[in-house]
Design an enzyme around this catalytic site. Sequence first.
Site, short mmCIF file in Angstrom:
data_model
loop_
_atom_site.label_atom_id
_atom_site.label_comp_id
_atom_site.label_asym_id
_atom_site.label_seq_id
_atom_site.Cartn_x
_atom_site.Cartn_y
_atom_site.Cartn_z
N SER A 174 20.31 -14.66 26.10
CA SER A 174 20.38 -13.53 27.24
C SER A 174 20.94 -12.35 27.30
O SER A 174 19.99 -11.03 27.64
CB SER A 174 21.19 -13.95 28.31
N ASP A 199 14.50 -14.38 31.34
CA ASP A 199 15.80 -14.31 31.20
C ASP A 199 16.33 -14.48 32.59
O ASP A 199 17.79 -15.42 32.99
CB ASP A 199 16.74 -13.40 30.75
N HIS A 235 27.33 -2.64 26.36
CA HIS A 235 27.53 -3.75 27.10
C HIS A 235 29.27 -4.80 27.58
O HIS A 235 29.65 -4.96 26.41
CB HIS A 235 26.17 -4.97 27.00
N ARG A 283 20.43 -22.48 33.98
CA ARG A 283 20.52 -22.40 33.30
C ARG A 283 22.77 -23.18 34.42
O ARG A 283 23.19 -23.04 34.67
CB ARG A 283 21.54 -21.54 32.12
N LYS A 302 18.24 -8.25 27.66
CA LYS A 302 18.20 -7.08 28.53
C LYS A 302 18.85 -5.37 27.96
O LYS A 302 18.04 -5.04 27.80
CB LYS A 302 19.18 -7.15 29.60
N1 URA Z 1 25.95 -12.98 30.80
C1 URA Z 1 24.37 -13.10 30.00
O1 URA Z 1 23.43 -11.33 30.55
N2 URA Z 1 23.50 -13.87 29.97
C2 URA Z 1 24.41 -15.03 30.07
O2 URA Z 1 23.90 -15.90 29.63
C3 URA Z 1 26.26 -15.12 30.13
C4 URA Z 1 26.61 -13.72 30.29
#
Ligand code: URA
Length: 445
Positions: free
Chosen positions: A183, A161, A82, A168, A187
């Site tokens: 977050s 999320d 990621h 947010r 994923k």
């Molecule tokens: N990328 C994400 O997937 N989540 C966040 O909170 C910030 C950046």
Amino acid sequence: MNFVDIITEKRYGRKLSDEQIAFWIKGVTEGSIPDYQVSALLMAIVLNGMDEREMTTLTMEMAASGKQNDLSYIDGIAVDKHSTGGVGDKVTPLLLPLCASYGVKSVKLSGRGLGFTGGTIDKFESIQGFDVYPDVDSYPQRIADVGMVISGQTPDLAPADKVLYALRDVTGTVDSIPLIASSIMSKKIAGGAGAIVLDVTCGSGAFMQTYDWAEELARAMIRIGKLAGRPTVALVTDMDQPLGYTCGNILEMQEVYETFRGQGSSDVIEVVCNLAAEMVTLAGMNNGLEGDDLLLDCARRLTDGRALEQYRKLLLSQGGCLKENGAPLYVDVPHEALRVTAARDGYISSIKTDTIGQASVMLGAGRKTKTDSIDYGAGICFYKKVGDRVKRGDVICSLCHGSRSQISEDTLFDVMEMVSGAYSYSDKEPRKHKAVLGIYRSDDI
Ligand code: URA
């Protein structure tokens, strides 16, 4: 359980129990807790933080809030990667085929670009015919045949999320290490990762603007990975200038192809090889190589045809078109519209990378809102980077658009001024940027 009590606990800086976090995420997923209460808790977390146990519970609850991919058909450890994103970040199309050349199998779920950071899915979509949503049922066969799948993220992955992120975004609660770390990790875990390699970008073109902030995020995600039983490695990489020679979808995919053919930029190669070394090591496919020997081996494979062969297989397997000479066929041809020249003699001392990213969006390469369409041929080519010596009038970069672009001359000139203003110059030679600034592994945390 009373949600006001949960808000109050965090407001006084106390730790939330696993049961309280589970109650919260269940309520978010079912829509049974009003947004104003969820927002109040988010703000309390921003102000008072979370410890690693709370972050890990939050991560696992969010990962379990929707569908979880079962990648057990992958023989060995499924290692996922990621990146926190940046300008010119073309790492994934290089990294996956390189890792596949070692036998590492990956299912990569990626996003589209929003704002000034580009998205991997848009980049692959710039190749004619490439299907970015292959049927999930076909993944095992694809893994058996080519060892890689690239797909857009489906909405059923970590839905809690998505709800939290949307809140947010509008409540000033994005910038929180526990919230960002959980977050991202939720994923990856929902996606089926057995081990995770993170590229935490840092600088003016990144989410994390300072090294300390990037390091803190890296450490938080490694701690979550450790507690969640997913070995995690994080690289902090430089985003204080665009990565490589280009930003924009087709331009970047052209650069990817040139990199496989030995014409790559050193910063891209450094980032890709370091990430690949960590991925093949976590997957146990490093053939006994370590340290510099492994990095050298990665660099060799990246350009000697082995990674390119895997890349072509990936493109063909998802419907991508290749020309007779084996180069990808793109959906458009970028046209150079304007050149930007150096404002004075000297060295390029810095490039405001967020400004470059915004300029690229104005050219059409990215989206301001989720529903905007993009111009695949738009973007910027960089001829000079930080540390390069220039003379006034030298071309430092050029602005491009696609063949069907509707961009006006006025906008093009505005973008030119914006880009020109993003470059600073010095008389003294500045230090060249390293691309990989730090590497953090579970054992060091
Ligand atoms: N990328 C994400 O997937 N989540 C966040 O909170 C910030 C950046």
